[in-house]
Motif scaffolding. Sequence first.
Motif, PDB file in Angstrom:
ATOM      1  N   SER A 117       0.964  -1.765  -0.594  1.00 55.36           N
ATOM      2  CA  SER A 117      -0.248  -0.133   0.141  1.00 55.36           C
ATOM      3  C   SER A 117       0.667   1.172  -0.166  1.00 55.36           C
ATOM      4  N   ASP A 118       0.355   2.523  -0.249  1.00 51.03           N
ATOM      5  CA  ASP A 118       0.772   3.323  -0.560  1.00 51.03           C
ATOM      6  C   ASP A 118       1.471   4.275   1.298  1.00 51.03           C
ATOM      7  N   ARG A 119       1.029   3.453   1.957  1.00 50.69           N
ATOM      8  CA  ARG A 119       1.253   3.934   2.930  1.00 50.69           C
ATOM      9  C   ARG A 119       2.839   3.561   4.305  1.00 50.69           C
ATOM     10  N   VAL A 120       2.240   1.829   3.720  1.00 53.14           N
ATOM     11  CA  VAL A 120       3.867   1.261   4.310  1.00 53.14           C
ATOM     12  C   VAL A 120       4.911   1.042   2.890  1.00 53.14           C
ATOM     13  N   ARG A 121       4.515   1.366   1.835  1.00 49.84           N
ATOM     14  CA  ARG A 121       5.918   2.180   1.098  1.00 49.84           C
ATOM     15  C   ARG A 121       6.289   3.116   1.577  1.00 49.84           C
ATOM     16  N   ALA A 122       5.133   4.210   2.004  1.00 47.41           N
ATOM     17  CA  ALA A 122       5.941   5.938   2.564  1.00 47.41           C
ATOM     18  C   ALA A 122       6.910   5.656   4.077  1.00 47.41           C
ATOM     19  N   VAL A 123       6.213   4.354   4.444  1.00 47.19           N
ATOM     20  CA  VAL A 123       6.906   4.679   5.767  1.00 47.19           C
ATOM     21  C   VAL A 123       8.227   3.726   6.037  1.00 47.19           C
ATOM     22  N   ILE A 124       8.606   2.881   4.706  1.00 42.65           N
ATOM     23  CA  ILE A 124       9.309   2.337   4.538  1.00 42.65           C
ATOM     24  C   ILE A 124      10.145   3.484   3.943  1.00 42.65           C
ATOM     25  N   GLU A 125      10.551   4.104   3.337  1.00 45.18           N
ATOM     26  CA  GLU A 125      10.875   4.879   2.878  1.00 45.18           C
ATOM     27  C   GLU A 125      11.148   5.966   4.449  1.00 45.18           C
ATOM     28  N   ASP A 126      10.365   6.540   5.127  1.00 46.77           N
ATOM     29  CA  ASP A 126      10.326   7.899   5.407  1.00 46.77           C
ATOM     30  C   ASP A 126      10.945   6.892   6.964  1.00 46.77           C
ATOM     31  N   VAL A 127      11.094   5.570   6.930  1.00 45.99           N
ATOM     32  CA  VAL A 127      11.382   5.396   8.898  1.00 45.99           C
ATOM     33  C   VAL A 127      12.978   4.661   8.338  1.00 45.99           C
TER      34      VAL A 127
END
Length: 267
Positions: free
Chosen positions: A180-190
């Motif tokens: 999902s977009d939220r998983v992709r974003a959190v992997i990048e940000d974390v």
Amino acid sequence: MTTAAKNHPRLLVSGSAVSAVTDLVIPALLLRTPDARWSQLVHIYVPRGPVVAFSGRDLRSPGIAAATEVALSAGFEAVVRSPGGRMVAYDSGAVVIDHLNSTSDLRHAGSATFAENAECHARVLRGLGDVDARVGEVDGEYCPGEFSVNVGGKVKVIGSAQRVTATGSLFSTVVQVTVSDRVRAVIEDVSEALGYDLRPSSIAGLADYAPALTSDEVAAAFAADYRGRLDMTDGPLPAEVVAHASTVVPSVSPFHVDDWTRANPVT
């Protein structure tokens, strides 16, 4: 079949227990349970909620506090899991496989275990459709590993980590089906908060290549493989372990699975 084999079956368990934290606590408790009634236990499930699963290695990063805040702000549980490796994030678009072995024989651990499991996992993926599953690390992947499973040598879709104790071993695998977009974003940000290199285009799921696939279908395919390949019998998780894990009320973030299980063993 010998009496010992009858008394110590190979058990296959399907389905999430209660919550994301509970599902991560269960294998840690099982790993520390003496005199297990099974020789091997494989728990395959689709997670019920979004989680960022940190490792002990991640805790050594000066950015761990910022990474935890990123995860929490994005609506993810922040947990320090029992196996090693590096951070992984997932939600109900993934499939998690926890493979426990109750022997303390270290020949059941190490790189040979990673290699064997990776080859088997890639074979399962190739049987799901037009998926060019290969074993090997791709450039710039999150939680990098020699035995990651990728598609076409470009994107990572499976990662695994291991934990070995005096009472056995835990081999844990995350299969990304729909990212999902939220998983992709959190992997990048974390990853950025932790100071890890990451190529965002290396993040993908199986559904990017076989759009009809669902997490439930992928979980069923892996269950069928373990059932046949390891001669496993379907059954439930030990009720006392599930009940004990369900009492977890995280009071700190990230929640440390091993700290909690050491302080709260199954009695």
